[in-house]
Motif scaffolding. Sequence first.
Motif, PDB file in Angstrom:
ATOM      1  N   GLN A 109       0.813  -1.224   0.000  1.00 45.32           N
ATOM      2  CA  GLN A 109       0.000   0.000   0.000  1.00 45.32           C
ATOM      3  C   GLN A 109       0.847   1.274   0.000  1.00 45.32           C
ATOM      4  OE1 GLN A 109      -2.500  -1.585   3.445  1.00 45.32           O
ATOM      5  NE2 GLN A 109      -3.966  -0.278   2.400  1.00 45.32           N
ATOM      6  N   CYS A 149     -10.581  -0.132   4.075  1.00 43.79           N
ATOM      7  CA  CYS A 149      -9.178  -0.205   3.672  1.00 43.79           C
ATOM      8  C   CYS A 149      -8.653   1.215   3.489  1.00 43.79           C
ATOM      9  CB  CYS A 149      -9.070  -0.981   2.359  1.00 43.79           C
ATOM     10  SG  CYS A 149      -7.382  -1.153   1.759  1.00 43.79           S
ATOM     11  N   LEU A 150      -7.453   1.461   3.969  1.00 45.90           N
ATOM     12  CA  LEU A 150      -6.850   2.785   3.808  1.00 45.90           C
ATOM     13  C   LEU A 150      -6.665   3.127   2.320  1.00 45.90           C
ATOM     14  CD1 LEU A 150      -4.245   2.735   6.715  1.00 45.90           C
ATOM     15  CD2 LEU A 150      -6.154   4.334   6.471  1.00 45.90           C
ATOM     16  N   HIS A 191      -6.940  -9.760   5.608  1.00 46.21           N
ATOM     17  CA  HIS A 191      -7.052  -8.609   4.703  1.00 46.21           C
ATOM     18  C   HIS A 191      -5.656  -8.117   4.293  1.00 46.21           C
ATOM     19  CE1 HIS A 191      -8.896  -4.519   3.659  1.00 46.21           C
ATOM     20  NE2 HIS A 191      -7.606  -4.250   3.722  1.00 46.21           N
ATOM     21  N   GLU A 192      -4.752  -8.008   5.267  1.00 50.78           N
ATOM     22  CA  GLU A 192      -3.400  -7.486   4.986  1.00 50.78           C
ATOM     23  C   GLU A 192      -2.566  -8.469   4.169  1.00 50.78           C
ATOM     24  OE1 GLU A 192      -3.129  -4.452   5.386  1.00 50.78           O
ATOM     25  OE2 GLU A 192      -4.809  -4.213   6.764  1.00 50.78           O
ATOM     26  N   HIS A 195      -3.298  -8.178   0.551  1.00 54.79           N
ATOM     27  CA  HIS A 195      -2.592  -7.063  -0.111  1.00 54.79           C
ATOM     28  C   HIS A 195      -1.251  -7.519  -0.680  1.00 54.79           C
ATOM     29  CE1 HIS A 195      -4.911  -3.420   0.492  1.00 54.79           C
ATOM     30  NE2 HIS A 195      -5.053  -3.633   1.797  1.00 54.79           N
TER      31      HIS A 195
HETATM   32 CO    CO Z   1      -6.364  -2.651   3.086  1.00 55.67          CO
END
Ligand code: CO
Length: 237
Positions: A109, A149-150, A191-192, A195
Motif C-alpha cells: 500500500q 481499507c486505507l 485482509h493485509e 494485499h
Molecule cells: Co487494506
Amino acid sequence: MALADWYTADPPPKTGTYRPFLPFANALRAAKEGIKLSSGGTLATICSRKHEIALITSMTKLVILEYPDPRLRNKARPVAKVDAAARQLMDDMLETMYASKGIGLAAIQVNVPQRIIVLDVSESRDQPLVFANPEIVKSVGLVPGEEGCLSVPGFYEKVKRAEHVVVRALGRDGKPFEMAADGLLAVCVQHEIDHLDGKLFVDYLSELKRQLIRRRLEKDRKVRAETRVNRAPVSAI
Ligand code: CO
Ligand code: QAP
C-alpha cells in the motif's frame, strides 16, 4: 509503558532524525495537533515528564496508494532478512497507519513490494503488531464482517473471512513466531496478507459495487487534483 519510562529507557540520539517507536498512542495524540510539513511528514510534540520539556520529533507519513492504482496489484517478495532497513520500514508503516487512523497496513500500500504487514486492532492504539513473511497455517470457519481499507477510503462492505486463523511470521526481531487470531484481528491479518498478493477487499464484492467504488474514487481524485492549491513556503509560516 509510561511515557517517562520510554524516554528514560531510550533517549533520543544527539544527532540525526529521531524516530519514535513506542509508545505511538502518546506520539499520535500529540501528532493530532501536529504541524503538517510541506514534505508530507508530521511533527509530533511529545511531552517529557522527566525534563518537563516538549520534544519535537518528525513523524513519517508515507504516501498510501489508492484504488484503482495498478501498483496495488503488485505481488510482494519475501523479506530475505529482517535487517535495519526492514525495521525502519516497519516503524514508518506503523507511524503511517496510526497517523491515518488505520488498524492495518501492508507494504504494498506504500508501494514497497515486500512481504511486511503492520496492525493494531486495540482500542488504546498501543498494541502494534509487525509480521514479515506472514503465512496462514490454519484457518477455521467462514463469517461475514464489515471491512474497510486505507487504500479504499470512505467505503465499508461485508466480506466473508475465516473466523479463526493461525499465522506464522517473522517478528521485528527476525525471530519466527506463531499467533492465533479471532475476531477483528483474524479479519485484519487476512485482509493485509491479501494485499501482499495484490488482492483487495473490493475483489470479493460484485462487479457493480466494485465499479461504483472505483468511479467514485476516480472522481474524488480528479476533484482533489483540480482544487489543489500551492502551499505557502515554510519561511512564510
Ligand atoms: Co487494506
Ligand atoms: C483493514 O483497514 C481492515 O475508509 C484495515 O476513511 C479494516 O485500517 C480489516 C480507514 C476493517 C478489518 C476490518 C478506512 C481509515 C482504515 C477509511 C483500515 C478511512 C479511514 C482502514
